[in-house]
Design an enzyme around this catalytic site. Structure first.
Site, PDB file in Angstrom:
ATOM      1  N   PRO A 397       6.473   5.445   3.938  1.00  0.00           N
ATOM      2  CA  PRO A 397       7.195   4.199   4.220  1.00  0.00           C
ATOM      3  C   PRO A 397       6.245   3.006   4.341  1.00  0.00           C
ATOM      4  O   PRO A 397       5.029   3.205   4.501  1.00  0.00           O
ATOM      5  CB  PRO A 397       7.883   4.475   5.556  1.00  0.00           C
ATOM      6  CG  PRO A 397       7.548   5.852   5.942  1.00  0.00           C
ATOM      7  CD  PRO A 397       6.554   6.413   5.024  1.00  0.00           C
ATOM      8  N   PRO A 398       6.776   1.786   4.278  1.00  0.00           N
ATOM      9  CA  PRO A 398       5.909   0.610   4.352  1.00  0.00           C
ATOM     10  C   PRO A 398       5.224   0.510   5.712  1.00  0.00           C
ATOM     11  O   PRO A 398       5.792   0.898   6.728  1.00  0.00           O
ATOM     12  CB  PRO A 398       6.871  -0.576   4.183  1.00  0.00           C
ATOM     13  CG  PRO A 398       8.152  -0.007   3.732  1.00  0.00           C
ATOM     14  CD  PRO A 398       8.193   1.426   4.105  1.00  0.00           C
ATOM     15  N   GLY A 399       4.011   0.010   5.682  1.00  0.00           N
ATOM     16  CA  GLY A 399       3.316  -0.302   6.940  1.00  0.00           C
ATOM     17  C   GLY A 399       2.712   0.883   7.652  1.00  0.00           C
ATOM     18  O   GLY A 399       2.383   0.788   8.826  1.00  0.00           O
ATOM     19  N   VAL A 400       2.534   2.028   6.953  1.00  0.00           N
ATOM     20  CA  VAL A 400       1.934   3.172   7.639  1.00  0.00           C
ATOM     21  C   VAL A 400       0.435   3.273   7.355  1.00  0.00           C
ATOM     22  O   VAL A 400      -0.204   4.240   7.725  1.00  0.00           O
ATOM     23  CB  VAL A 400       2.627   4.505   7.273  1.00  0.00           C
ATOM     24  CG1 VAL A 400       3.998   4.593   7.878  1.00  0.00           C
ATOM     25  CG2 VAL A 400       2.667   4.715   5.786  1.00  0.00           C
ATOM     26  N   THR A 403      -2.446   1.321   2.191  1.00  0.00           N
ATOM     27  CA  THR A 403      -3.397   0.394   1.569  1.00  0.00           C
ATOM     28  C   THR A 403      -4.687   0.340   2.367  1.00  0.00           C
ATOM     29  O   THR A 403      -5.781   0.331   1.799  1.00  0.00           O
ATOM     30  CB  THR A 403      -2.775  -1.018   1.500  1.00  0.00           C
ATOM     31  OG1 THR A 403      -1.467  -0.889   0.972  1.00  0.00           O
ATOM     32  CG2 THR A 403      -3.581  -1.939   0.638  1.00  0.00           C
ATOM     33  N   SER A 749      22.595  15.739   2.319  1.00  0.00           N
ATOM     34  CA  SER A 749      22.195  16.188   3.652  1.00  0.00           C
ATOM     35  C   SER A 749      23.132  15.753   4.770  1.00  0.00           C
ATOM     36  O   SER A 749      22.955  16.154   5.916  1.00  0.00           O
ATOM     37  CB  SER A 749      20.766  15.732   3.963  1.00  0.00           C
ATOM     38  OG  SER A 749      20.733  14.349   4.059  1.00  0.00           O
ATOM     39  N   LYS A 792      12.954  12.560   9.572  1.00  0.00           N
ATOM     40  CA  LYS A 792      14.256  12.602  10.241  1.00  0.00           C
ATOM     41  C   LYS A 792      14.094  12.962  11.714  1.00  0.00           C
ATOM     42  O   LYS A 792      14.719  12.357  12.596  1.00  0.00           O
ATOM     43  CB  LYS A 792      15.153  13.624   9.544  1.00  0.00           C
ATOM     44  CG  LYS A 792      15.637  13.158   8.171  1.00  0.00           C
ATOM     45  CD  LYS A 792      16.442  14.238   7.502  1.00  0.00           C
ATOM     46  CE  LYS A 792      16.985  13.757   6.167  1.00  0.00           C
ATOM     47  NZ  LYS A 792      17.677  14.819   5.450  1.00  0.00           N
TER      48      LYS A 792
HETATM   49  N1  ATP Z   1      -3.017   4.563  11.578  1.00  0.00           N
HETATM   50  C1  ATP Z   1      -3.319   3.279  11.616  1.00  0.00           C
HETATM   51  N2  ATP Z   1      -4.333   2.857  12.347  1.00  0.00           N
HETATM   52  C2  ATP Z   1      -4.647   1.563  12.394  1.00  0.00           C
HETATM   53  N3  ATP Z   1      -3.991   0.572  11.773  1.00  0.00           N
HETATM   54  C3  ATP Z   1      -2.960   0.931  11.016  1.00  0.00           C
HETATM   55  C4  ATP Z   1      -2.569   2.289  10.897  1.00  0.00           C
HETATM   56  N4  ATP Z   1      -1.519   2.338  10.068  1.00  0.00           N
HETATM   57  C5  ATP Z   1      -1.254   1.088   9.709  1.00  0.00           C
HETATM   58  N5  ATP Z   1      -2.111   0.239  10.246  1.00  0.00           N
HETATM   59  C6  ATP Z   1      -2.134  -1.218  10.073  1.00  0.00           C
HETATM   60  O1  ATP Z   1      -0.843  -1.629   9.621  1.00  0.00           O
HETATM   61  C7  ATP Z   1      -0.937  -2.675   8.698  1.00  0.00           C
HETATM   62  C8  ATP Z   1      -0.155  -2.354   7.461  1.00  0.00           C
HETATM   63  O2  ATP Z   1      -0.783  -1.329   6.731  1.00  0.00           O
HETATM   64  P1  ATP Z   1      -0.832  -1.240   5.159  1.00  0.00           P
HETATM   65  O3  ATP Z   1      -0.781  -2.589   4.544  1.00  0.00           O
HETATM   66  O4  ATP Z   1      -1.952  -0.366   4.772  1.00  0.00           O
HETATM   67  O5  ATP Z   1       0.538  -0.520   4.914  1.00  0.00           O
HETATM   68  P2  ATP Z   1       1.068   0.186   3.604  1.00  0.00           P
HETATM   69  O6  ATP Z   1       1.409   1.577   3.999  1.00  0.00           O
HETATM   70  O7  ATP Z   1       0.128   0.022   2.497  1.00  0.00           O
HETATM   71  O8  ATP Z   1       2.406  -0.610   3.359  1.00  0.00           O
HETATM   72  P3  ATP Z   1       3.120  -0.972   1.970  1.00  0.00           P
HETATM   73  O9  ATP Z   1       3.731   0.299   1.463  1.00  0.00           O
HETATM   74  O10 ATP Z   1       4.154  -1.960   2.395  1.00  0.00           O
HETATM   75  O11 ATP Z   1       2.051  -1.514   1.094  1.00  0.00           O
HETATM   76  C9  ATP Z   1      -2.398  -2.878   8.423  1.00  0.00           C
HETATM   77  O12 ATP Z   1      -2.829  -3.994   9.147  1.00  0.00           O
HETATM   78  C10 ATP Z   1      -3.061  -1.630   8.975  1.00  0.00           C
HETATM   79  O13 ATP Z   1      -4.332  -1.897   9.449  1.00  0.00           O
END
Ligand code: ATP
EC number: 3.4.21.53
Length: 858
Positions: A397-400, A403, A749, A792
């Protein structure tokens, strides 16, 4: 007009009165027809007629010259107007109609209804005629006509002699001169020249008068000149005027290059007197310098043999090209690009696995599985530097942090990092570049990225590979296949470069939100690593280890100024965000930092005002302006401050509130954004057994609903759902709704949830408010395994639910779930619907056999 000499026009002609200009014999004109009479003429004469005769019509010009407008009518016309009364009457109708017209052949008729009904005629003039009698006026005028151009008389006698012969010769010469002044390289002009020689002389006045710039009045005069000699006399001055005009134009055009030369001459001799300075030489020198520099760069670029050969060839061409040529710039840019590419420039890997582990741990909290796999990958690279390893693809998912892990990998390796956003890319030239034949062509993103980083072994992060599009411009995913295939990418050929570039040293990492939309061939080349969402505890840790320090730094604050306790972070997570990742959480922390920054800045201002020199004024000022004293440091954000800054909570835990009526159950859904809880609602009303489904459901989900109904109907007696009758749906309609109606939902599901929800509705019993479930069902009442269990379960944990019912065959998936989450939840592994219902209702959902049977005794 020898070709027309044989043409005998009919003695009766329909008349088309036109405002569009003057049609002269031998010329072709487009006439717009929109008046009632003319429209009628077109309809009944041109569109219905089948013979050649029916396509000949008389065109009478009714035109005034806008520039030299005059009421004066040609004498001939006036004469006819006076003599023929009926015609004069028609003249009144049609404004100032002329009696001499041109018989024309309608070559094309085009009709249109926009903006109003009208026809457009393409008419070629044949010869002059005079109206002798108007035979009828309606529906369109028809007149008895006399053909005026008796062309045979000129052509029969061969070359005309006397004054006419001399006139025609002068006219011909002038016409030749005029055509000669035009640009003969244009094909039309060359054709015109040939036409001029082939046309009989007597047709020249008409043809040329219609071609050159003349007013309508002048054209009318030519038309009225029935006598050939008079016609030549009328047309010759028009031709001479055109020639003079052209001469003047050419003279003014020539003036500018002369000026340029003069400027050059002054600069050569006058400005630099001491030195024999040649501007041409200077330009050549600059040019020479430029190409010499390029040549040097080409030789220093250490490019492979094939690329070098191409560059030298292009360089050779460049040297011969004048700078003003458009291709010069193209070739120059191409060569610049080639020399800037890192053909053999690379960084040395500084890989130390222990340091890499520390760095990855420092940058990212949790994500153990991902970090382990990344370390394995790096370890193998350390042992075998030429590893043609798999391409890693992080899916989650986004933001995990997908990147940011990619960025950390580049750091651990000591390599350059470049991110290529592929979301929405739908043109394969975005990846592979445009061929150099196109205007504005450029290389694709891969080659551009290499140019940007300047080394041939960077880490390329292909972000959002699942969002690649497709269009008429080709499939970018297909172009990526070659890039990502370790067996092929050593000779990747960008369309712009047109020579292979070795990509085998580049480390590609891809990210995606879901693997479902990645093209299968692309997915096959990658090793998918799932990055699931975080638990609440993990989020709290991430916030305190990474997000808060980062945001403090971004806002110029220090931990001595702002403190966010763990309880507050928990509140932010549960009441202000609902996400699998931590992006919203980071934004909310950013909002808190901004609010505190204002307070701190205000405090600074106040304390500066409190400096000893101004101290005596301060008290009064404070009273006047009402400025509060500086806040005590550190500012601690408690629940009240949180509410002040972020407003009232956005997400309230409304689970128990929503389960106060029978016919509601909680399901667990998986979305690319992570896991989510989903309420399923059902209601019943009088009817005839219809099932209504709402909430934008996909086909699979609709089928699950039908399966659920069928199973319940067939087992109604066992579970005492039928209320005495044989069918629980008898006299009843059922409505099933899946809230968040704007979001499309699909998948099997939700099967167990629908059964539970309907069982609750039909039995009138409440489903336990702390239980969520997921599982596919069969018609026989079995529960089949489903995907996305980890997300889930995390969603259920986030929602503070206590019991989770999952298919028995998904038991193995619980290994991935953090131990503390497992400890918080009570898992029920169901293989039949009976087990599901028993776990979902307080006190179970017993079948009829367990109930005491009432035996009637008579
Ligand atoms: N486990 C973690 N530890 C520290 N910081 C985290 C962690 N997971 C996410 N972050 C922080 O959350 C922010 C978003 O992460 P990132 O841009 O890598 O998300 P993404 O999974 O690539 O999202 P997208 O799919 O939308 O590109 C970043 O600032 C990142 O440093």
């Amino acid at each position: 007009m020898s070709s027309n000499s044989g043409i005998q026009i009919p003695s009766r002609l329909p008349l088309l009165c036109t405002h569009d200009g003057v049609l002269l014999p031998g010329s072709t004109m487009r006439i717009s027809v929109d008046t009632a009479r003319n429209m009628q003429l077109v309809k009944s004469r041109l569109l219905k007629g089948t013979s050649l005769k029916s396509t000949i019509i008389g065109v009478i010009p009714n035109t005034r010259d806008p520039e030299h407008d005059s009421d004066e009518l040609p004498s001939l016309h006036r004469w006819v107007c006076i003599v023929r009364l009926s015609w004069a009457h028609y003249c009144n109708l049609c404004f100032c109609l002329l009696s001499i017209g041109t018989a024309g052949l309608a070559v094309q008729v085009v009709g249109s209804n926009w903006p109003k009904p009208h026809y457009t005629l393409l008419i070629t003039g044949l010869c002059r005629f005079r109206v002798t009698q108007l035979l009828r006026e309606r529906p369109f005028p028809v007149a008895e006509v006399e053909q005026l151009d008796k062309l045979e008389q000129y052509t029969e006698g061969g070359q005309a002699d006397g004054e006419l012969g001399e006139l025609s010769q002068r006219f011909y010469q002038a016409a030749v001169q005029l055509v000669g002044m035009l640009d003969m390289s244009v094909p039309v002009v060359a054709k015109l020249r040939r036409l001029l020689d082939s046309l009989p002389r007597e047709t020249l006045p008409d043809v040329l008068a219609s071609m050159i710039r003349t007013s309508n009045k002048e054209k009318l005069q030519v038309l009225d000149a029935v006598d050939l000699e008079e016609r030549f006399k009328k047309a010759l001055p028009l031709l001479t005027r055109q020639i003079e005009g052209l001469k003047l134009l050419q003279k003014t055009r020539k003036l500018r290059p002369d000026d340029d030369k003069r400027v050059l001459a002054i600069r050569k001799g006058g400005v630099f007197p001491g030195r024999q300075f040649s501007l041409d030489e200077e330009v050549e020198d600059e040019d020479g310098d430029d190409t010499a520099m390029l040549e040097k760069k080409v030789k220093a670029a250490a490019m492979p043999e094939a690329a070098l050969r191409v560059c030298l060839k292009e360089l050779k061409r460049l040297k011969k090209m004048p700078q003003s040529m458009p291709e010069y710039a193209l070739t120059h840019n191409y060569l610049e690009m080639m020399v800037e590419l890192p053909w053999s420039k690379s960084t040395t890997d500084c890989l130390d696995i222990r340091a890499a582990r520390v760095l990855l741990d420092n940058d990212h909290y949790a994500m153990e599985k991902l970090k382990r796999r990344v370390l394995e990958y790096l370890a193998v690279r350390q042992l075998k530097s030429t590893l043609k390893g798999p391409i890693l693809c992080f899916v989650g998912p986004p933001g995990v942090g997908k990147t940011s892990v990619g960025r950390s990998i580049a750091r651990t390796l000591g390599r350059e990092f470049h991110r290529i956003a592929l979301g929405g890319v739908c043109d394969q030239s975005d990846i592979r570049g445009h061929r150099r034949t196109y205007v504005g062509s450029m290389p694709g993103r891969i080659i551009n990225g290499l140019k940007t980083v300047g080394v041939n072994n960077p880490v390329f992060l292909l972000d959002e590979v699942d969002k690649l599009g497709k269009s008429l411009q080709g499939d970018p995913a297909a172009a990526l296949l070659e890039v990502l295939d370790p067996e092929q990418n050593h000779s990747f050929t960008d369309h712009y470069l047109n020579v292979p570039f070795d990509l085998s040293q580049v480390l590609f990492i891809a990210t995606a939100n879901t693997a479902a939309t990645i093209p299968p061939a692309l997915l096959d080349r990658m090793e998918v690593l799932q990055v699931p969402g975080y638990t609440q505890e993990e989020k709290v840790e991430i916030a305190h280890r990474h997000l808060i320090p980062h945001q403090l730094e971004q806002h110029g604050l220090t931990p001595q100024q702002l403190q966010i306790p763990q309880d507050t972070t928990k509140d932010i997570i549960s009441k202000y965000t609902r996400e699998a990742g931590v992006r919203s959480l980071e934004r909310k922390i950013g909002a808190i930092c901004r609010a505190v920054a204002v307070k701190v800045a205000e405090g600074h201002k106040v304390s500066r005002a409190e400096s000893p020199t101004e101290q005596h004024n301060t008290e009064n000022k404070e009273e006047d302006s009402g400025i509060a004293s500086p806040p005590e440091m550190p500012i601690v954000i408690d629940h009240i401050a949180l509410k002040d800054i972020l407003g009232p909570p956005v997400f309230e835990m409304e689970v128990s509130e929503r389960l106060t009526l029978p016919g509601v159950a909680i399901g667990l859904a998986w979305t690319p954004m992570g896991g989510e809880i989903m309420f399923v609602e059902a209601s019943r009303m009088e009817g005839d057994g219809q099932l209504t489904l709402t909430g934008q459901l996909g086909d699979v989900m609709k089928e699950s609903a039908h399966l659920a109904i069928s199973w319940l109907r067939s087992n109604a007696k066992t579970y005492l759902l039928a209320n005495g009758s044989a069918d629980p749906l008898e006299g009843t309609d059922i409505h099933l709704h899946f809230p968040a109606g704007a979001v499309t939902k699909d998948g099997p599901s939700a099967g167990v949830t629908i059964v539970t929800c309907l069982a609750s509705l039909l039995s009138g019993r409440l489903v336990r408010s702390d239980v969520a479930m997921t599982g596919e069902i069969t018609l026989r009442g079995l529960v089949l395994p489903v995907g996305g269990i980890k997300d889930k379960v995390l969603a259920a944990h986030r929602a503070n639910l206590k019991r989770v019912i999952i298919p028995k065959r998904n038991e193995k998936d619980l290994e991935e779930i953090p131990a503390h989450v497992r400890a918080d939840l009570d898992f029920v592994f169901a293989s039949t619907l009976d087990e599901v219902l028993n776990a979902a209702f307080d006190g179970g959902f017993p079948a009829a056999v367990n109930h005491p049977q009432v035996v009637s005794k008579l």
